[in-house]
Design a protein around this motif. Structure first.
Motif, PDB file in Angstrom:
ATOM      1  N   CYS A  26       0.873  -1.172   0.000  1.00  0.00           N
ATOM      2  CA  CYS A  26       0.000   0.000   0.000  1.00  0.00           C
ATOM      3  C   CYS A  26       0.912   1.225   0.000  1.00  0.00           C
ATOM      4  O   CYS A  26       1.775   1.355   0.873  1.00  0.00           O
ATOM      5  N   ILE A  27       0.744   2.110  -0.987  1.00  0.00           N
ATOM      6  CA  ILE A  27       1.578   3.302  -1.085  1.00  0.00           C
ATOM      7  C   ILE A  27       1.103   4.345  -0.078  1.00  0.00           C
ATOM      8  O   ILE A  27      -0.103   4.579   0.079  1.00  0.00           O
ATOM      9  N   THR A  28       2.053   4.985   0.595  1.00  0.00           N
ATOM     10  CA  THR A  28       1.748   5.981   1.625  1.00  0.00           C
ATOM     11  C   THR A  28       2.498   7.274   1.337  1.00  0.00           C
ATOM     12  O   THR A  28       3.340   7.343   0.437  1.00  0.00           O
ATOM     13  N   SER A  29       2.190   8.297   2.123  1.00  0.00           N
ATOM     14  CA  SER A  29       2.875   9.588   1.982  1.00  0.00           C
ATOM     15  C   SER A  29       4.137   9.595   2.841  1.00  0.00           C
ATOM     16  O   SER A  29       4.246  10.328   3.832  1.00  0.00           O
ATOM     17  N   ILE A  75       6.953   9.401  -1.111  1.00  0.00           N
ATOM     18  CA  ILE A  75       6.435   8.098  -1.507  1.00  0.00           C
ATOM     19  C   ILE A  75       6.978   7.050  -0.548  1.00  0.00           C
ATOM     20  O   ILE A  75       8.187   6.818  -0.469  1.00  0.00           O
ATOM     21  N   GLY A  76       6.073   6.462   0.202  1.00  0.00           N
ATOM     22  CA  GLY A  76       6.425   5.380   1.105  1.00  0.00           C
ATOM     23  C   GLY A  76       5.540   4.186   0.843  1.00  0.00           C
ATOM     24  O   GLY A  76       4.726   4.196  -0.094  1.00  0.00           O
ATOM     25  N   TRP A  77       5.681   3.149   1.660  1.00  0.00           N
ATOM     26  CA  TRP A  77       4.860   1.957   1.474  1.00  0.00           C
ATOM     27  C   TRP A  77       4.721   1.207   2.786  1.00  0.00           C
ATOM     28  O   TRP A  77       5.520   1.368   3.709  1.00  0.00           O
ATOM     29  N   ILE A  78       3.688   0.392   2.812  1.00  0.00           N
ATOM     30  CA  ILE A  78       3.445  -0.455   3.973  1.00  0.00           C
ATOM     31  C   ILE A  78       3.001  -1.821   3.474  1.00  0.00           C
ATOM     32  O   ILE A  78       2.218  -1.926   2.529  1.00  0.00           O
ATOM     33  N   SER A 129      -2.482   8.681  -3.375  1.00  0.00           N
ATOM     34  CA  SER A 129      -1.090   9.092  -3.569  1.00  0.00           C
ATOM     35  C   SER A 129      -0.877   9.443  -5.039  1.00  0.00           C
ATOM     36  O   SER A 129      -1.559   8.907  -5.913  1.00  0.00           O
ATOM     37  N   SER A 130       0.059  10.334  -5.293  1.00  0.00           N
ATOM     38  CA  SER A 130       0.300  10.803  -6.650  1.00  0.00           C
ATOM     39  C   SER A 130       0.723   9.668  -7.583  1.00  0.00           C
ATOM     40  O   SER A 130       1.769   9.053  -7.394  1.00  0.00           O
ATOM     41  N   LYS A 131      -0.113   9.406  -8.584  1.00  0.00           N
ATOM     42  CA  LYS A 131       0.223   8.372  -9.567  1.00  0.00           C
ATOM     43  C   LYS A 131       1.393   8.810 -10.440  1.00  0.00           C
ATOM     44  O   LYS A 131       2.245   8.001 -10.814  1.00  0.00           O
ATOM     45  N   ALA A 132       1.459  10.098 -10.767  1.00  0.00           N
ATOM     46  CA  ALA A 132       2.542  10.607 -11.604  1.00  0.00           C
ATOM     47  C   ALA A 132       3.894  10.424 -10.918  1.00  0.00           C
ATOM     48  O   ALA A 132       4.873  10.016 -11.556  1.00  0.00           O
ATOM     49  N   HIS A 133       3.959  10.732  -9.628  1.00  0.00           N
ATOM     50  CA  HIS A 133       5.208  10.559  -8.891  1.00  0.00           C
ATOM     51  C   HIS A 133       5.610   9.081  -8.861  1.00  0.00           C
ATOM     52  O   HIS A 133       6.795   8.748  -9.009  1.00  0.00           O
ATOM     53  N   GLN A 134       4.639   8.205  -8.649  1.00  0.00           N
ATOM     54  CA  GLN A 134       4.935   6.770  -8.610  1.00  0.00           C
ATOM     55  C   GLN A 134       5.445   6.275  -9.961  1.00  0.00           C
ATOM     56  O   GLN A 134       6.393   5.485 -10.034  1.00  0.00           O
ATOM     57  N   GLN A 135       4.809   6.724 -11.042  1.00  0.00           N
ATOM     58  CA  GLN A 135       5.237   6.305 -12.381  1.00  0.00           C
ATOM     59  C   GLN A 135       6.642   6.807 -12.687  1.00  0.00           C
ATOM     60  O   GLN A 135       7.464   6.083 -13.258  1.00  0.00           O
ATOM     61  N   GLY A 136       6.922   8.052 -12.296  1.00  0.00           N
ATOM     62  CA  GLY A 136       8.259   8.597 -12.525  1.00  0.00           C
ATOM     63  C   GLY A 136       9.320   7.830 -11.761  1.00  0.00           C
ATOM     64  O   GLY A 136      10.392   7.524 -12.296  1.00  0.00           O
TER      65      GLY A 136
END
Length: 237
Positions: free
Chosen positions: A7-10, A155-158, A178-185
């Motif tokens: 799960c992506i976190t802030s 961008i963090g995760w759990i 969470s920002s999809k653009a940041h994750q894709q980059g």
């Protein structure tokens, strides 16, 4: 682990907050390393939880025997640890102590919340998190790119295992998305080898900084001053 287990976190602080919120209620006891990361203490205070300080070695982390003594004295709901290069000591928990910690979690039925934010910053090759040894689902893994890449890239995760569905609901309630653009980059940066090259440069710089700091300590501080020689991360005690 596959992508459905994340799960992506802030950032990692958000991941830790969600993990604590998921498995505790006000008044529960939570064990922490002492000295501890101040952000964890702030989260525990905000959630009205009792903090049980467990003495820690500046080189090998939490004193597992002291933790067991505390478990025999109080009902502890969770234990928050950073096995790889804890803040502020830089301690690295050896494999045998990690296994002892997992055994205690099974024996006393508590959840381990692992902060693995420094795991990629090892000076001696890639390290596996404590979660890699978890066969019973007693470890919630938290991490992010904040320390290894950029503090501005939130961008963090759990990885919550049996708690994952509830963690996802809590994430939706606290930050929605969470920002999809940041994750894709970031995914492209990693896939193209940029992150690996960055880590090589970062680790080289951290090793150099550590050597410079040790040289300054031995040159300018009294001889009786002791210090650690960490194997990774960015803290020396």
């Amino acid at each position: 682990l596959n992508e459905e287990q994340f799960c992506i976190t802030s950032g990692c602080q958000h991941a830790l907050f969600l993990a604590i919120l998921c498995i505790t209620k006000p008044g529960d006891n939570v064990a922490v390393e002492s000295p501890a990361f101040y952000g964890v203490l702030q989260s525990l205070e905000q959630l009205s939880l009792n903090i049980i300080e467990i003495p820690s070695c500046a080189e090998t982390g939490m004193d597992i025997n002291a933790l067991e003594q505390a478990l025999n004295k109080w009902p502890i709901k969770a234990c928050i640890v950073t096995p790889s290069f804890a803040t502020p000591t830089g301690a690295r928990m050896p494999l045998n102590k990690q296994k002892m910690l997992l055994n205690l979690a099974i024996k006393f039925d508590f959840t381990i919340i692992e902060d693995d934010i420094y795991g990629d910053m090892s000076f001696n090759g890639t390290l596996s998190p404590l979660k890699a040894l978890d066969e019973t689902g007693n470890v919630i893994l938290c991490g992010s790119m904040s320390k290894a890449l950029s503090k501005d890239l939130r961008i963090g995760w759990i990885v919550g295992g049996k708690y994952q569905d509830r963690l996802i609901r809590l994430k939706l309630a606290t930050s929605l998305a969470s920002s999809k653009a940041h994750q894709q980059g970031l995914a492209m940066f990693m896939a193209e080898g940029g992150y690996r090259r960055h880590l090589q440069q970062l680790v080289s710089a951290l090793v150099r900084h550590k050597q410079q700091l040790i040289q300054a300590i031995t040159s300018y501080l009294p001889e009786y001053i002791a210090y650690t020689n960490p194997e990774g991360g960015n803290s020396l005690w």
